[in-house]
Design a protein around this motif. Sequence first.
Motif, PDB file in Angstrom:
ATOM      1  N   LEU A   1      -1.720  26.998   9.563  1.00 31.77           N
ATOM      2  CA  LEU A   1      -1.632  25.543   9.689  1.00 31.77           C
ATOM      3  C   LEU A   1      -2.308  24.828   8.519  1.00 31.77           C
ATOM      4  O   LEU A   1      -1.796  23.821   8.007  1.00 31.77           O
ATOM      5  CB  LEU A   1      -2.244  25.102  11.016  1.00 31.77           C
ATOM      6  CG  LEU A   1      -1.467  25.534  12.264  1.00 31.77           C
ATOM      7  CD1 LEU A   1      -2.287  25.289  13.521  1.00 31.77           C
ATOM      8  CD2 LEU A   1      -0.131  24.778  12.333  1.00 31.77           C
ATOM      9  N   ALA A   2      -3.469  25.333   8.094  1.00 37.66           N
ATOM     10  CA  ALA A   2      -4.168  24.712   6.971  1.00 37.66           C
ATOM     11  C   ALA A   2      -3.354  24.849   5.685  1.00 37.66           C
ATOM     12  O   ALA A   2      -3.319  23.935   4.849  1.00 37.66           O
ATOM     13  CB  ALA A   2      -5.555  25.327   6.791  1.00 37.66           C
ATOM     14  N   THR A   3      -2.690  25.986   5.511  1.00 39.38           N
ATOM     15  CA  THR A   3      -1.835  26.188   4.342  1.00 39.38           C
ATOM     16  C   THR A   3      -0.657  25.227   4.375  1.00 39.38           C
ATOM     17  O   THR A   3      -0.262  24.668   3.332  1.00 39.38           O
ATOM     18  CB  THR A   3      -1.332  27.640   4.294  1.00 39.38           C
ATOM     19  OG1 THR A   3      -2.455  28.522   4.204  1.00 39.38           O
ATOM     20  CG2 THR A   3      -0.419  27.860   3.090  1.00 39.38           C
ATOM     21  N   LYS A   4      -0.096  25.031   5.551  1.00 40.23           N
ATOM     22  CA  LYS A   4       1.019  24.087   5.688  1.00 40.23           C
ATOM     23  C   LYS A   4       0.571  22.678   5.321  1.00 40.23           C
ATOM     24  O   LYS A   4       1.273  21.959   4.602  1.00 40.23           O
ATOM     25  CB  LYS A   4       1.557  24.122   7.118  1.00 40.23           C
ATOM     26  CG  LYS A   4       2.762  23.208   7.347  1.00 40.23           C
ATOM     27  CD  LYS A   4       3.289  23.341   8.769  1.00 40.23           C
ATOM     28  CE  LYS A   4       4.497  22.455   8.975  1.00 40.23           C
ATOM     29  NZ  LYS A   4       5.045  22.553  10.356  1.00 40.23           N
ATOM     30  N   VAL A   5      -0.598  22.286   5.807  1.00 41.25           N
ATOM     31  CA  VAL A   5      -1.125  20.960   5.484  1.00 41.25           C
ATOM     32  C   VAL A   5      -1.347  20.839   3.978  1.00 41.25           C
ATOM     33  O   VAL A   5      -0.988  19.836   3.347  1.00 41.25           O
ATOM     34  CB  VAL A   5      -2.440  20.704   6.246  1.00 41.25           C
ATOM     35  CG1 VAL A   5      -3.166  19.472   5.687  1.00 41.25           C
ATOM     36  CG2 VAL A   5      -2.161  20.514   7.727  1.00 41.25           C
ATOM     37  N   LYS A   6      -1.932  21.866   3.377  1.00 39.71           N
ATOM     38  CA  LYS A   6      -2.190  21.852   1.934  1.00 39.71           C
ATOM     39  C   LYS A   6      -0.894  21.709   1.147  1.00 39.71           C
ATOM     40  O   LYS A   6      -0.810  20.884   0.211  1.00 39.71           O
ATOM     41  CB  LYS A   6      -2.925  23.124   1.534  1.00 39.71           C
ATOM     42  CG  LYS A   6      -3.136  23.259   0.027  1.00 39.71           C
ATOM     43  CD  LYS A   6      -3.723  24.608  -0.333  1.00 39.71           C
ATOM     44  CE  LYS A   6      -3.750  24.818  -1.845  1.00 39.71           C
ATOM     45  NZ  LYS A   6      -4.271  26.141  -2.225  1.00 39.71           N
ATOM     46  N   ASP A   7       0.120  22.481   1.510  1.00 42.41           N
ATOM     47  CA  ASP A   7       1.394  22.421   0.793  1.00 42.41           C
ATOM     48  C   ASP A   7       2.025  21.035   0.892  1.00 42.41           C
ATOM     49  O   ASP A   7       2.569  20.507  -0.091  1.00 42.41           O
ATOM     50  CB  ASP A   7       2.359  23.470   1.345  1.00 42.41           C
ATOM     51  CG  ASP A   7       1.928  24.895   1.004  1.00 42.41           C
ATOM     52  OD1 ASP A   7       1.082  25.052   0.106  1.00 42.41           O
ATOM     53  OD2 ASP A   7       2.426  25.843   1.666  1.00 42.41           O
TER      54      ASP A   7
ATOM     55  N   GLN B   1      -2.310  17.698  13.914  1.00 47.99           N
ATOM     56  CA  GLN B   1      -2.595  17.764  15.347  1.00 47.99           C
ATOM     57  C   GLN B   1      -2.644  19.208  15.824  1.00 47.99           C
ATOM     58  O   GLN B   1      -3.526  19.594  16.603  1.00 47.99           O
ATOM     59  CB  GLN B   1      -1.533  16.972  16.116  1.00 47.99           C
ATOM     60  CG  GLN B   1      -1.640  15.463  15.937  1.00 47.99           C
ATOM     61  CD  GLN B   1      -0.476  14.720  16.590  1.00 47.99           C
ATOM     62  OE1 GLN B   1       0.645  15.234  16.634  1.00 47.99           O
ATOM     63  NE2 GLN B   1      -0.747  13.533  17.092  1.00 47.99           N
ATOM     64  N   ASP B   2      -1.696  20.010  15.343  1.00 52.84           N
ATOM     65  CA  ASP B   2      -1.696  21.430  15.728  1.00 52.84           C
ATOM     66  C   ASP B   2      -2.946  22.131  15.203  1.00 52.84           C
ATOM     67  O   ASP B   2      -3.536  22.975  15.906  1.00 52.84           O
ATOM     68  CB  ASP B   2      -0.443  22.115  15.187  1.00 52.84           C
ATOM     69  CG  ASP B   2       0.830  21.640  15.866  1.00 52.84           C
ATOM     70  OD1 ASP B   2       0.731  21.034  16.953  1.00 52.84           O
ATOM     71  OD2 ASP B   2       1.929  21.868  15.298  1.00 52.84           O
ATOM     72  N   LEU B   3      -3.344  21.779  13.978  1.00 50.47           N
ATOM     73  CA  LEU B   3      -4.546  22.372  13.395  1.00 50.47           C
ATOM     74  C   LEU B   3      -5.776  21.991  14.199  1.00 50.47           C
ATOM     75  O   LEU B   3      -6.640  22.831  14.484  1.00 50.47           O
ATOM     76  CB  LEU B   3      -4.696  21.926  11.944  1.00 50.47           C
ATOM     77  CG  LEU B   3      -5.948  22.407  11.201  1.00 50.47           C
ATOM     78  CD1 LEU B   3      -5.973  23.932  11.122  1.00 50.47           C
ATOM     79  CD2 LEU B   3      -6.008  21.786   9.803  1.00 50.47           C
ATOM     80  N   HIS B   4      -5.839  20.746  14.602  1.00 56.56           N
ATOM     81  CA  HIS B   4      -6.977  20.292  15.394  1.00 56.56           C
ATOM     82  C   HIS B   4      -7.020  20.993  16.748  1.00 56.56           C
ATOM     83  O   HIS B   4      -8.081  21.414  17.229  1.00 56.56           O
ATOM     84  CB  HIS B   4      -6.925  18.776  15.593  1.00 56.56           C
ATOM     85  CG  HIS B   4      -8.063  18.239  16.407  1.00 56.56           C
ATOM     86  ND1 HIS B   4      -7.951  18.002  17.758  1.00 56.56           N
ATOM     87  CD2 HIS B   4      -9.329  17.932  16.068  1.00 56.56           C
ATOM     88  CE1 HIS B   4      -9.104  17.554  18.214  1.00 56.56           C
ATOM     89  NE2 HIS B   4      -9.956  17.500  17.210  1.00 56.56           N
ATOM     90  N   ALA B   5      -5.840  21.120  17.356  1.00 57.84           N
ATOM     91  CA  ALA B   5      -5.776  21.772  18.669  1.00 57.84           C
ATOM     92  C   ALA B   5      -6.246  23.218  18.577  1.00 57.84           C
ATOM     93  O   ALA B   5      -6.994  23.702  19.442  1.00 57.84           O
ATOM     94  CB  ALA B   5      -4.349  21.697  19.217  1.00 57.84           C
ATOM     95  N   GLU B   6      -5.835  23.907  17.527  1.00 58.92           N
ATOM     96  CA  GLU B   6      -6.248  25.302  17.366  1.00 58.92           C
ATOM     97  C   GLU B   6      -7.742  25.396  17.065  1.00 58.92           C
ATOM     98  O   GLU B   6      -8.449  26.246  17.621  1.00 58.92           O
ATOM     99  CB  GLU B   6      -5.440  25.957  16.241  1.00 58.92           C
ATOM    100  CG  GLU B   6      -5.760  27.420  16.017  1.00 58.92           C
ATOM    101  CD  GLU B   6      -5.349  28.284  17.203  1.00 58.92           C
ATOM    102  OE1 GLU B   6      -6.032  29.312  17.454  1.00 58.92           O
ATOM    103  OE2 GLU B   6      -4.349  27.948  17.882  1.00 58.92           O
ATOM    104  N   ALA B   7      -8.222  24.503  16.192  1.00 60.41           N
ATOM    105  CA  ALA B   7      -9.631  24.565  15.791  1.00 60.41           C
ATOM    106  C   ALA B   7     -10.577  24.231  16.931  1.00 60.41           C
ATOM    107  O   ALA B   7     -11.715  24.705  16.964  1.00 60.41           O
ATOM    108  CB  ALA B   7      -9.881  23.620  14.616  1.00 60.41           C
ATOM    109  N   THR B   8     -10.132  23.410  17.866  1.00 59.38           N
ATOM    110  CA  THR B   8     -10.998  23.010  18.975  1.00 59.38           C
ATOM    111  C   THR B   8     -10.738  23.819  20.239  1.00 59.38           C
ATOM    112  O   THR B   8     -11.279  23.506  21.302  1.00 59.38           O
ATOM    113  CB  THR B   8     -10.814  21.508  19.287  1.00 59.38           C
ATOM    114  OG1 THR B   8      -9.429  21.233  19.544  1.00 59.38           O
ATOM    115  CG2 THR B   8     -11.291  20.647  18.133  1.00 59.38           C
ATOM    116  N   SER B   9      -9.901  24.840  20.136  1.00 58.54           N
ATOM    117  CA  SER B   9      -9.657  25.694  21.298  1.00 58.54           C
ATOM    118  C   SER B   9     -10.862  26.602  21.540  1.00 58.54           C
ATOM    119  O   SER B   9     -11.759  26.708  20.705  1.00 58.54           O
ATOM    120  CB  SER B   9      -8.398  26.533  21.079  1.00 58.54           C
ATOM    121  OG  SER B   9      -8.594  27.441  20.003  1.00 58.54           O
TER     122      SER B   9
END
Length: 349
Positions: A317-323, A298-306
Amino acid sequence: MARNGINQRAIEKQMKDLAKGYERAARKHPIRVPIRTEASAEGGSVPVRDTVESDPILSRLLLWLDEQTQQNPSDCVGISRFVEEQQLHDEDAGVLAFELEQRDLVKNLRTFGGPPQVYLTDAGRAAIHRLKKLRTDRAARLRYTMDAFQRWIFDTAGDQRPVDPALFFTAPGAFFAGIVISAEDLHQALAHLAEHKLIERIDTDPATVAITPQGIKCALAGGSVQDHINQPRTGATYNNYLPNAKGVIIGEQQHFTQNNTDGVDPTLFVQLAGYIGQVSGTLNLTEPDRVELERAAQDLHAEATSESPEPGRLRQLATKVKDQLMEAGTTMAATVGVQMAEQALGSLM
């Protein structure tokens, strides 16, 4: 003439009847191949093939043993006779007996230098009951038929030359739950394979089919046809339950860009976040880990669509999701997510 079993002449006659039945089904319901699209798929998860239900020879053997046992309940049965009656010249009776014994389906009475003699266990009788019941499961029949035909055409005509699909009836894999696959089931399976561009119908007389490049990829991946069909495709959208503040569903946009001065294209990050929302419940995560992964998405989406996505924040955020995906294991869903995360991170370099 074989005793207490199906002889080769009867098998050949049954195969010819099935081939004629397939030809009638094909004329009545011709395979319709849809217009090609650019979507592609790679890889697939490996299905479980260690069950007797998935082995066409062991399932036939179990049902044959059931027949022999009903005729002579107190006698042990020699598996060599099954191999002879079915003319399975490439099979070893001792190995077949061992495979059934390893599954606790028979007891093998070993004699020095003699042929294997077995009798059914309670687990074997239960497996026979499951096989007979499985025959009525239409979805299972079609899934198996698609997989068996896809492997057969890859082995038989993997160079994409046309082949008569009725020849499949002579293959060892043309049996489901101990009985030969019906012409109608084969025809419906071919229709599904053609719909997903794994085979292509060739207008010949009689009609033939050829494996496609997608079909070859499916076979080489080692997974089932359904694995190949169901996995996310390049450029696909991932609709799910995670809306952003503007009510836009995460992953809904196939190409999403904002006006920003950093030259960042957030499309891959939006798709990654949407994919997580779609598969998070299938990753066998603990509840706290699942919640944490979805929050990161959700945080990644919020940042990407800002209005002005910040590259450093996207990377974090993408690294966190990957890990977190890597910690989820090596399932196909997690592996695909890791690959999407790596692709998104690579776009920032």
